[in-house]
Design a protein around this motif. Structure first.
Motif, short mmCIF file in Angstrom:
data_model
loop_
_atom_site.label_atom_id
_atom_site.label_comp_id
_atom_site.label_asym_id
_atom_site.label_seq_id
_atom_site.Cartn_x
_atom_site.Cartn_y
_atom_site.Cartn_z
N MET A 170 0.42 -1.68 -0.03
CA MET A 170 0.07 0.08 -0.18
C MET A 170 0.60 1.22 0.32
SD MET A 170 -2.75 -1.07 -0.68
CE MET A 170 -3.88 0.80 0.11
N ASP A 171 2.02 1.37 0.77
CA ASP A 171 2.99 2.27 0.43
C ASP A 171 3.18 2.55 -0.74
OD1 ASP A 171 4.40 4.12 1.57
OD2 ASP A 171 6.17 3.01 1.28
N VAL A 172 3.57 1.12 -1.87
CA VAL A 172 3.53 1.83 -3.24
C VAL A 172 2.30 2.61 -3.60
CG1 VAL A 172 3.92 0.63 -5.34
CG2 VAL A 172 4.98 -0.73 -3.66
N LEU A 173 1.18 2.79 -3.72
CA LEU A 173 0.41 3.13 -3.74
C LEU A 173 0.30 4.43 -3.36
CD1 LEU A 173 -2.14 3.58 -5.11
CD2 LEU A 173 -3.40 3.36 -3.77
N GLY A 174 0.77 5.03 -2.10
CA GLY A 174 1.18 6.21 -2.19
C GLY A 174 1.90 6.93 -2.60
N HIS A 175 3.46 5.98 -2.89
CA HIS A 175 4.07 6.92 -4.09
C HIS A 175 4.05 7.05 -4.91
CE1 HIS A 175 7.43 6.84 -0.95
NE2 HIS A 175 7.10 5.65 -0.25
N LEU A 176 3.12 5.98 -6.15
CA LEU A 176 2.54 6.37 -7.19
C LEU A 176 1.77 8.00 -7.30
CD1 LEU A 176 1.37 2.53 -8.49
CD2 LEU A 176 3.20 4.50 -8.89
N PHE A 177 0.95 7.97 -6.18
CA PHE A 177 0.29 9.25 -6.48
C PHE A 177 1.14 10.47 -6.52
CE2 PHE A 177 -3.41 6.54 -5.97
CZ PHE A 177 -4.13 7.49 -6.68
N ILE A 178 2.70 10.08 -5.01
CA ILE A 178 3.60 11.46 -5.30
C ILE A 178 4.17 11.60 -6.34
CG2 ILE A 178 5.99 11.80 -4.24
CD1 ILE A 178 5.00 10.45 -1.76
N LYS A 179 4.92 10.40 -7.56
CA LYS A 179 5.70 9.84 -8.13
C LYS A 179 4.45 10.92 -9.29
CE LYS A 179 9.24 8.96 -7.14
NZ LYS A 179 10.65 9.43 -7.88
N ALA A 180 3.31 10.88 -9.46
CA ALA A 180 2.78 11.60 -10.41
C ALA A 180 1.98 13.41 -10.17
CB ALA A 180 0.84 11.11 -10.58
N GLU A 181 1.96 13.63 -8.86
CA GLU A 181 2.43 14.87 -8.32
C GLU A 181 3.36 15.41 -9.35
OE1 GLU A 181 1.35 17.79 -4.47
OE2 GLU A 181 0.42 16.08 -4.67
N GLU A 182 5.02 15.22 -8.88
CA GLU A 182 6.22 15.83 -8.94
C GLU A 182 6.10 15.48 -10.43
OE1 GLU A 182 8.50 12.51 -7.38
OE2 GLU A 182 8.39 13.46 -5.30
N ALA A 183 5.76 14.65 -11.52
CA ALA A 183 5.58 14.24 -12.67
C ALA A 183 4.93 15.82 -13.34
CB ALA A 183 5.65 12.86 -13.58
N SER A 195 -4.68 8.81 1.87
CA SER A 195 -4.83 8.08 3.36
C SER A 195 -5.02 6.75 3.34
CB SER A 195 -5.87 8.90 4.51
OG SER A 195 -5.40 8.58 5.39
N ILE A 196 -4.44 6.09 3.88
CA ILE A 196 -4.75 4.71 4.00
C ILE A 196 -4.56 4.12 5.90
CG2 ILE A 196 -3.79 2.03 3.61
CD1 ILE A 196 -2.15 4.11 1.02
N TYR A 197 -5.98 3.47 6.12
CA TYR A 197 -5.63 2.89 6.89
C TYR A 197 -6.54 1.31 6.72
CZ TYR A 197 -7.11 1.91 12.01
OH TYR A 197 -6.91 1.33 13.00
N ALA A 198 -5.45 0.39 7.29
CA ALA A 198 -5.58 -1.19 7.32
C ALA A 198 -6.26 -0.95 5.85
CB ALA A 198 -7.48 -1.27 8.12
N ASP A 199 -8.30 -1.43 5.03
CA ASP A 199 -7.81 -1.74 3.21
C ASP A 199 -8.97 -0.29 3.71
OD1 ASP A 199 -10.61 -3.05 4.84
OD2 ASP A 199 -10.89 -3.93 4.08
N ASP A 200 -9.20 0.19 3.72
CA ASP A 200 -10.11 1.90 3.70
C ASP A 200 -8.96 3.16 2.72
OD1 ASP A 200 -12.36 1.30 4.06
OD2 ASP A 200 -12.18 2.02 5.95
#
Length: 183
Positions: A56-69, A85-90
């Motif tokens: 799930m941390d990878v998902l957060g990083h994908l959005f960070i990279k998309a914003e940086e790009a 925002s990630i909490y358990a499976d939410d």
């Protein structure tokens, strides 16, 4: 896992656990040949929660990279805000209600689902528009087959609002928690 700072020994151990699941059938008290499952971890395995968090941390990083790009607009001009925002499976995603951002977000979720096996069920998702015009809301509804819900709302049982919430908003939660404490 290497980019997150995990050493080679740890990575080898996790890969070994994921690929080494076997079973043997006992026949008349004698174990038969080993059956290689090669299916990886399953729900309930002690390592599952940690690996889920890493994925799930990878998902957060994908959005960070998309914003940086420059594919996604910054949420605020003055400071960096968390988009995911990630909490358990939410998962809560914060984005601008534009055709491009919604399209890119759906593409990121599709890519993430293809790589991880964790698919997003958009039909079970909700959109909580914040200060959107009726025209924008209709555009969002045409792009996302989700329910449009009203904001302010509750996320993980807690109220979300644009304004700082007063103590009275949190008092029911404090009372409920206090009832669980011993005298």
């Amino acid at each position: 896992m290497q980019q997150l700072g995990f050493g080679q020994i740890w990575r080898d151990m996790v890969c070994g656990l994921l690929a080494s699941s076997t079973t043997q059938v006992m026949l008349n008290g004698f174990p038969g040949q080993q059956i290689q499952h090669r299916r990886g971890l399953r729900q309930g395995d002690p390592l599952s929660p940690m690996l889920f968090i890493l994925v799930m941390d990878v998902l957060g990083h994908l959005f960070i990279k998309a914003e940086e790009a420059g594919l996604l607009q910054q949420l605020a001009a003055r400071r960096q805000l968390h988009r995911v925002s990630i909490y358990a499976d939410d998962v809560a995603l914060f984005l601008h209600p534009t055709v491009d951002e919604i399209s890119i977000t759906l593409d990121i979720l599709q890519l993430f689902g293809s790589a991880s096996g964790l698919k997003t069920n958009v039909q079970k998702s909700n959109v909580y528009p914040i200060q959107c015009s009726e025209e924008t809301l209709l555009e969002v509804q045409s792009l996302l087959p989700c329910e449009i819900a009203a904001f302010p709302c509750k996320y993980l049982g807690l109220p979300l609002s644009l304004h700082k919430l007063s103590k009275q908003h949190f008092q029911p939660y404090v009372d409920k928690f206090a009832d669980q404490l011993p005298n």
